[in-house]
Design a protein around this motif. Structure first.
Motif, mmCIF file in Angstrom:
data_model
loop_
_atom_site.group_PDB
_atom_site.id
_atom_site.type_symbol
_atom_site.label_atom_id
_atom_site.label_comp_id
_atom_site.label_asym_id
_atom_site.label_seq_id
_atom_site.Cartn_x
_atom_site.Cartn_y
_atom_site.Cartn_z
ATOM 1 N N GLY A 194 -43.382 18.627 -65.499
ATOM 2 C CA GLY A 194 -43.771 17.419 -65.014
ATOM 3 C C GLY A 194 -42.365 16.877 -64.188
ATOM 4 O O GLY A 194 -41.443 17.360 -64.789
ATOM 5 N N ASP A 195 -42.630 15.962 -63.176
ATOM 6 C CA ASP A 195 -41.580 15.697 -62.469
ATOM 7 C C ASP A 195 -40.378 15.155 -63.352
ATOM 8 O O ASP A 195 -39.427 15.158 -62.716
ATOM 9 C CB ASP A 195 -42.036 14.588 -61.260
ATOM 10 N N SER A 196 -40.814 14.224 -64.052
ATOM 11 C CA SER A 196 -39.719 13.638 -64.882
ATOM 12 C C SER A 196 -38.813 14.383 -65.890
ATOM 13 O O SER A 196 -37.886 13.874 -66.131
ATOM 14 C CB SER A 196 -40.254 12.397 -65.670
ATOM 15 N N VAL A 197 -39.197 15.680 -65.894
ATOM 16 C CA VAL A 197 -38.257 16.447 -66.930
ATOM 17 C C VAL A 197 -37.726 17.786 -65.903
ATOM 18 O O VAL A 197 -36.852 18.159 -66.466
ATOM 19 C CB VAL A 197 -39.322 17.063 -67.865
ATOM 20 N N LYS A 198 -38.233 17.817 -64.791
ATOM 21 C CA LYS A 198 -37.475 19.032 -63.974
ATOM 22 C C LYS A 198 -36.149 19.069 -63.822
ATOM 23 O O LYS A 198 -35.667 18.054 -63.741
ATOM 24 C CB LYS A 198 -38.298 18.992 -62.573
#
Length: 120
Positions: A60-64
């Motif tokens: 997910g973008d928020s954890v990359k």
């Protein structure tokens, strides 16, 4: 049937790290994707990360750049290493296993979840 059991959640300060584990058992031969989802209060469940049998990963973008998913096939276990945790990472984290064939997703299994709380 497939059984998924999560462990490793807890309370951590912002900037800290946690590692989640998901131990899988049962008829895993149909499964080709395993992953982690999370659900915060009053929010929809969202993808955190997944890994295929071929070890291809997606996040997910928020954890990359902060989270890493990896697996130990010998132990039938998938891990989620979470670094630089933020208060917005607070959620119940669920392990998932499923099969993807083209655009069809089936044999979809979920664990009971493990709470991750990040204090500011």
């Amino acid at each position: 049937q497939v059984r998924l059991v999560e462990s490793g959640g807890g309370l951590v300060q912002a900037g800290g790290s946690l590692r989640l584990s998901c131990s899988a058992s049962g008829f895993m031969f149909r499964i080709n994707v395993m992953g982690w989802y999370r659900q915060a209060p009053q929010k929809e469940r969202e993808l955190v990360a997944h890994i295929t049998n071929g070890t291809s990963t997606d996040y997910g973008d928020s954890v990359k750049g902060r989270f890493t998913i990896f697996r130990d096939n010998a132990k039938s276990t998938v891990y989620l290493q979470m670094n630089n945790l933020k208060p917005e990472d607070t959620a119940v984290y669920y392990c998932n296993a499923h099969r993807i064939r083209g655009t069809i997703r089936d044999y979809d299994y979920w664990g009971r979840g493990t709470q991750v709380t990040v204090s500011s």
